[in-house]
Structure formats: structure tokens, C-alpha cells
Write a protein that holds these residues in place. Structure first.
Motif, PDB file in Angstrom:
ATOM      1  N   GLU A  18       0.894  -1.272   0.060  1.00  0.00           N
ATOM      2  CA  GLU A  18       0.141   0.067  -0.044  1.00  0.00           C
ATOM      3  C   GLU A  18       0.976   1.215   0.105  1.00  0.00           C
ATOM      4  O   GLU A  18       2.012   1.093   0.455  1.00  0.00           O
ATOM      5  N   PHE A  19       0.302   2.140  -0.659  1.00  0.00           N
ATOM      6  CA  PHE A  19       1.131   3.655  -0.981  1.00  0.00           C
ATOM      7  C   PHE A  19       0.303   4.659  -0.643  1.00  0.00           C
ATOM      8  O   PHE A  19      -1.095   4.746  -0.471  1.00  0.00           O
ATOM      9  N   GLU A  20       0.970   5.905  -0.153  1.00  0.00           N
ATOM     10  CA  GLU A  20       0.329   6.958   0.188  1.00  0.00           C
ATOM     11  C   GLU A  20      -0.204   7.842  -1.175  1.00  0.00           C
ATOM     12  O   GLU A  20      -1.424   8.331  -0.969  1.00  0.00           O
ATOM     13  N   THR A  21       0.437   7.654  -2.254  1.00  0.00           N
ATOM     14  CA  THR A  21      -0.061   8.429  -3.254  1.00  0.00           C
ATOM     15  C   THR A  21      -0.158   7.484  -4.561  1.00  0.00           C
ATOM     16  O   THR A  21       0.652   6.356  -4.559  1.00  0.00           O
ATOM     17  N   TYR A  22      -0.636   7.882  -5.686  1.00  0.00           N
ATOM     18  CA  TYR A  22      -0.717   7.331  -6.938  1.00  0.00           C
ATOM     19  C   TYR A  22       0.855   7.515  -7.675  1.00  0.00           C
ATOM     20  O   TYR A  22       1.376   6.396  -8.105  1.00  0.00           O
ATOM     21  N   ASP A  23       1.491   8.468  -7.343  1.00  0.00           N
ATOM     22  CA  ASP A  23       2.983   8.571  -7.860  1.00  0.00           C
ATOM     23  C   ASP A  23       3.811   7.582  -7.214  1.00  0.00           C
ATOM     24  O   ASP A  23       4.644   6.981  -7.828  1.00  0.00           O
ATOM     25  N   ALA A  24       3.523   7.362  -5.865  1.00  0.00           N
ATOM     26  CA  ALA A  24       4.509   6.302  -5.246  1.00  0.00           C
ATOM     27  C   ALA A  24       4.387   4.971  -5.940  1.00  0.00           C
ATOM     28  O   ALA A  24       4.965   4.123  -5.982  1.00  0.00           O
ATOM     29  N   THR A  25       2.833   4.498  -5.905  1.00  0.00           N
ATOM     30  CA  THR A  25       2.298   3.376  -6.547  1.00  0.00           C
ATOM     31  C   THR A  25       3.246   3.032  -8.110  1.00  0.00           C
ATOM     32  O   THR A  25       3.690   2.156  -8.475  1.00  0.00           O
ATOM     33  N   ARG A  26       2.889   4.011  -8.823  1.00  0.00           N
ATOM     34  CA  ARG A  26       3.698   3.956  -9.967  1.00  0.00           C
ATOM     35  C   ARG A  26       5.015   3.992 -10.200  1.00  0.00           C
ATOM     36  O   ARG A  26       5.757   3.336 -10.752  1.00  0.00           O
ATOM     37  N   SER A  46      -1.527  -6.867  -9.925  1.00  0.00           N
ATOM     38  CA  SER A  46      -2.954  -6.335 -10.132  1.00  0.00           C
ATOM     39  C   SER A  46      -2.678  -4.947  -9.213  1.00  0.00           C
ATOM     40  O   SER A  46      -1.939  -5.052  -8.298  1.00  0.00           O
ATOM     41  N   PHE A  47      -3.488  -3.895  -9.688  1.00  0.00           N
ATOM     42  CA  PHE A  47      -3.190  -2.616  -8.649  1.00  0.00           C
ATOM     43  C   PHE A  47      -4.144  -1.560  -8.818  1.00  0.00           C
ATOM     44  O   PHE A  47      -5.094  -1.732  -9.888  1.00  0.00           O
ATOM     45  N   GLY A  48      -4.340  -0.876  -8.317  1.00  0.00           N
ATOM     46  CA  GLY A  48      -5.169   0.313  -8.141  1.00  0.00           C
ATOM     47  C   GLY A  48      -4.550   1.638  -7.796  1.00  0.00           C
ATOM     48  O   GLY A  48      -3.245   1.557  -7.640  1.00  0.00           O
ATOM     49  N   ARG A  49      -5.125   2.816  -7.546  1.00  0.00           N
ATOM     50  CA  ARG A  49      -4.645   3.869  -7.165  1.00  0.00           C
ATOM     51  C   ARG A  49      -3.298   3.876  -6.224  1.00  0.00           C
ATOM     52  O   ARG A  49      -2.261   4.447  -6.613  1.00  0.00           O
ATOM     53  N   THR A  50      -3.558   3.379  -5.102  1.00  0.00           N
ATOM     54  CA  THR A  50      -2.697   3.338  -4.019  1.00  0.00           C
ATOM     55  C   THR A  50      -2.267   1.888  -3.326  1.00  0.00           C
ATOM     56  O   THR A  50      -2.012   1.814  -2.415  1.00  0.00           O
ATOM     57  N   TYR A  51      -2.385   1.029  -4.530  1.00  0.00           N
ATOM     58  CA  TYR A  51      -2.030  -0.490  -3.881  1.00  0.00           C
ATOM     59  C   TYR A  51      -1.654  -1.279  -5.182  1.00  0.00           C
ATOM     60  O   TYR A  51      -1.883  -0.912  -5.936  1.00  0.00           O
ATOM     61  N   VAL A  52      -0.591  -2.488  -4.740  1.00  0.00           N
ATOM     62  CA  VAL A  52      -0.230  -3.209  -5.854  1.00  0.00           C
ATOM     63  C   VAL A  52      -0.433  -4.581  -5.181  1.00  0.00           C
ATOM     64  O   VAL A  52       0.036  -4.827  -3.865  1.00  0.00           O
ATOM     65  N   ASN A  53      -1.188  -5.626  -5.444  1.00  0.00           N
ATOM     66  CA  ASN A  53      -1.392  -6.946  -5.157  1.00  0.00           C
ATOM     67  C   ASN A  53      -0.156  -7.876  -6.171  1.00  0.00           C
ATOM     68  O   ASN A  53      -0.178  -7.674  -7.331  1.00  0.00           O
ATOM     69  N   ILE A  54       0.653  -8.693  -5.433  1.00  0.00           N
ATOM     70  CA  ILE A  54       1.340  -9.431  -6.320  1.00  0.00           C
ATOM     71  C   ILE A  54       1.474 -10.692  -5.785  1.00  0.00           C
ATOM     72  O   ILE A  54       1.214 -11.189  -4.780  1.00  0.00           O
ATOM     73  N   THR A  55       1.126 -11.734  -6.941  1.00  0.00           N
ATOM     74  CA  THR A  55       1.322 -13.155  -6.807  1.00  0.00           C
ATOM     75  C   THR A  55       2.349 -13.765  -7.514  1.00  0.00           C
ATOM     76  O   THR A  55       2.253 -13.531  -8.628  1.00  0.00           O
TER      77      THR A  55
END
Length: 83
Positions: A18-26, A46-55
Motif C-alpha cells: 500500500e502507498f500514500e499516493t498514486y505517484d508512489a504506486t507508479r 494487479s493494482f489500483g491507485r494506492t495499492y499493488v497486489n503481487i502473486t
């Protein structure tokens, strides 16, 4: 590695970042993309604005496939990208 969840069916390692901002996610996704290209290991993402799921799944697609030390090493390398 304590935040990775190991599943038995299907066999895989999973983690959510999980991230604070979209820029950090990117930024994380860009680092992960570069790492994947360099190592030729491509986890499911898979990801959204402030998270990334990794498998991470075993290389083999056999019914008796299991996670390898290389899979666990990849998880640790991804953690280092996050850190």
C-alpha cells in the motif's frame, strides 16, 4: 517475508503493498517492471491507485508444483524494491 501469504491451493505467494499516493504506486510499478525485465521473472500483478497486489506462482504448472527458493528469493527482492 513475514507479510507474504503462502497458499496451498493454488500454490503461490501473495502480498499487498500500500502507498500514500498514486505517484508512489507508479514508481514502485516502474521499479518492479525493470526488475522483472532484468531477471526474466514476471509475477502476476494487479493494482489500483494506492495499492499493488503481487502473486508469485511456481514455474511449473503441474498439480504437484511447489514454491522454490527462487520464488522466495524473488519475494525478498520485491520487498527490497518496496523498502
Amino acid at each position: 517475508m513475514d507479510q507474504w501469504h503462502e497458499r496451498k491451493r493454488p500454490v503461490c505467494l501473495e502480498r499487498r503493498y500500500e502507498f500514500e499516493t498514486y505517484d508512489a504506486t507508479r514508481d514502485f510499478l516502474d521499479k518492479l517492471g525493470d526488475h522483472s525485465e532484468a531477471t526474466q521473472r514476471f509475477p502476476d500483478i494487479s493494482f489500483g491507485r494506492t495499492y499493488v497486489n503481487i502473486t508469485i506462482r511456481p514455474d511449473e504448472d503441474a498439480p504437484d508444483a511447489s514454491l522454490s527458493e527462487a520464488d522466495r528469493a524473488l519475494a525478498a527482492e520485491i520487498d527490497a524494491l518496496f523498502g
